[in-house]
Design an enzyme around this catalytic site. Structure first.
Site, PDB file in Angstrom:
ATOM      1  N   LYS A 183       0.827  -1.220   0.000  1.00 16.37           N
ATOM      2  CA  LYS A 183       0.000   0.000   0.000  1.00 16.37           C
ATOM      3  C   LYS A 183       0.855   1.261   0.000  1.00 16.37           C
ATOM      4  O   LYS A 183       0.430   2.295  -0.514  1.00 16.37           O
ATOM      5  CB  LYS A 183      -0.969  -0.026   1.186  1.00 16.37           C
ATOM      6  CG  LYS A 183      -0.325  -0.069   2.566  1.00 16.37           C
ATOM      7  CD  LYS A 183      -0.074   1.308   3.166  1.00 16.37           C
ATOM      8  CE  LYS A 183       0.615   1.203   4.504  1.00 16.37           C
ATOM      9  NZ  LYS A 183       0.880   2.538   5.114  1.00 16.37           N
ATOM     10  N   THR A 240      -4.005   5.289   3.380  1.00 18.06           N
ATOM     11  CA  THR A 240      -2.708   5.788   2.920  1.00 18.06           C
ATOM     12  C   THR A 240      -2.804   6.453   1.551  1.00 18.06           C
ATOM     13  O   THR A 240      -2.041   7.377   1.250  1.00 18.06           O
ATOM     14  CB  THR A 240      -1.689   4.632   2.874  1.00 18.06           C
ATOM     15  OG1 THR A 240      -1.707   3.941   4.120  1.00 18.06           O
ATOM     16  CG2 THR A 240      -0.286   5.147   2.627  1.00 18.06           C
TER      17      THR A 240
END
Length: 327
Positions: A183, A240
């Site tokens: 991620k 994120t």
């Protein structure tokens, strides 16, 4: 607690409660001094009052023979910090890995690094959508706590749970690690997209197709598909990739706006894990025969092989395909 950055400080703050002593090991003497004297990490988490009971140290010896260790040093320095504890932890001591990345020199995940350096430890991985500032301030947060030994997992859950910090117990350590590492690379891509002004539609598409890349890699490495749909996969990916508070996304934003990687990194005192992870993730994906075009493009940008504009063109020119995590 091994690592006095923002995330290590936030976890230490969250763990610090009556009847539970917490020691935070810091590399920088000025960080430890500030925490002990002013109850604030003025370098990495300024403006957040820390509990007076939290004690900081620069001596690794203070970490010997603790009930549990949380390893929060940057991924590329985790091996060195763990190696310093050889011979000084009891067999079965839980070591909770909180760093999100892949070791550049070896291509190993943090659980593999732990097995190399402290094979007597009981491994665990804590990962999920959790900004340090939110956790330090006691804002509601939920994470995955993946543990090999369920009984140790139950003890850890009891030790770290609070009304505002909710860990969900899992057993897929590798899957939790994959989500946390991938991620960060995808967040750089999402930042580039918005930095270039390509719009929220493109941004949302990148998150969705990035999730497919993450899942393909997880399945190829033997992790569980369900983990990728949970807090340490989709949850962390959405957070994120959607906030400039993320160091990885803000790095991508700056790249998209035309700044150079060197200038971006020179202006930071905190680690941007996705920058180191992208090249080794690309190597790993190619070794396993996994197609990860978004992560591949980010790695090529980081390595200076192509420009941001060239990477975007390459992605847009990919052949049309059926929608599936497997293609």
């Amino acid at each position: 607690m091994i690592g006095g950055g923002a995330w290590g400080t936030a976890i230490a703050q969250m763990l610090c409660r009556e009847g539970q002593a917490v020691i935070l090991w810091c590399l920088e003497a000025e960080v430890a001094d500030a925490i002990n004297s002013t109850h604030e990490n003025t370098v990495f988490l300024p403006g957040v009052p820390l509990k007076p009971a939290l004690r900081a140290t620069t001596s690794v010896a203070d970490l010997y023979d603790q009930d549990a260790l949380f390893a929060v040093a940057p991924a590329q320095h985790t091996r060195t910090t763990l190696a310093a504890l050889k011979g000084h932890i009891s067999p079965g001591t839980p070591v909770v890995l909180c760093s999100k990345g892949i070791e550049l020199a070896t291509g190993k995940f943090m659980t593999e690094v732990l097995a190399d350096e402290l094979p007597e430890a009981s491994p665990a991985v804590m990962s999920g959508p959790s900004f340090a500032i939110d956790v330090a301030k006691g804002l509601p947060t939920a994470v995955t706590l993946a543990v090999k030994d369920e009984s140790i997992g139950d003890e850890l859950i009891a030790a770290i749970s609070t009304p505002t910090f909710r860990p969900y117990l899992a057993s897929d350590l590798l899957g939790a690690e994959i989500g946390g590492a991938v991620k960060n690379v995808l967040a750089i891509a999402c930042g580039i997209t918005l930095g270039k002004g390509l719009g929220r539609s493109a941004h949302a598409a990148l998150i969705a197709r990035g999730s497919a890349e993450m899942t393909r890699l997880a399945l190829a490495l033997g992790a569980e598909r369900e983990t990728m749909a949970g807090l340490s996969g989709l949850g962390d990916l959405v957070l994120t990739c959607s906030s400039e508070t993320s160091r990885n996304m803000s790095c991508g934003l700056a790249l998209g706006r035309g700044e150079t990687l060197d200038s971006i990194m020179a202006a930071r005192n905190a680690v941007t894990e996705g920058v180191a992870t992208a090249p080794v993730l690309r190597r790993l994906a190619r070794q396993k025969g996994v197609d990860m075009p978004i992560c591949d493009a980010v790695a090529a940008i980081i390595e200076g092989e192509i420009s941001v504009d060239e990477a975007i063109t390459t992605l847009l020119m990919r052949p049309n395909r059926a929608e599936s995590v497997l293609v």
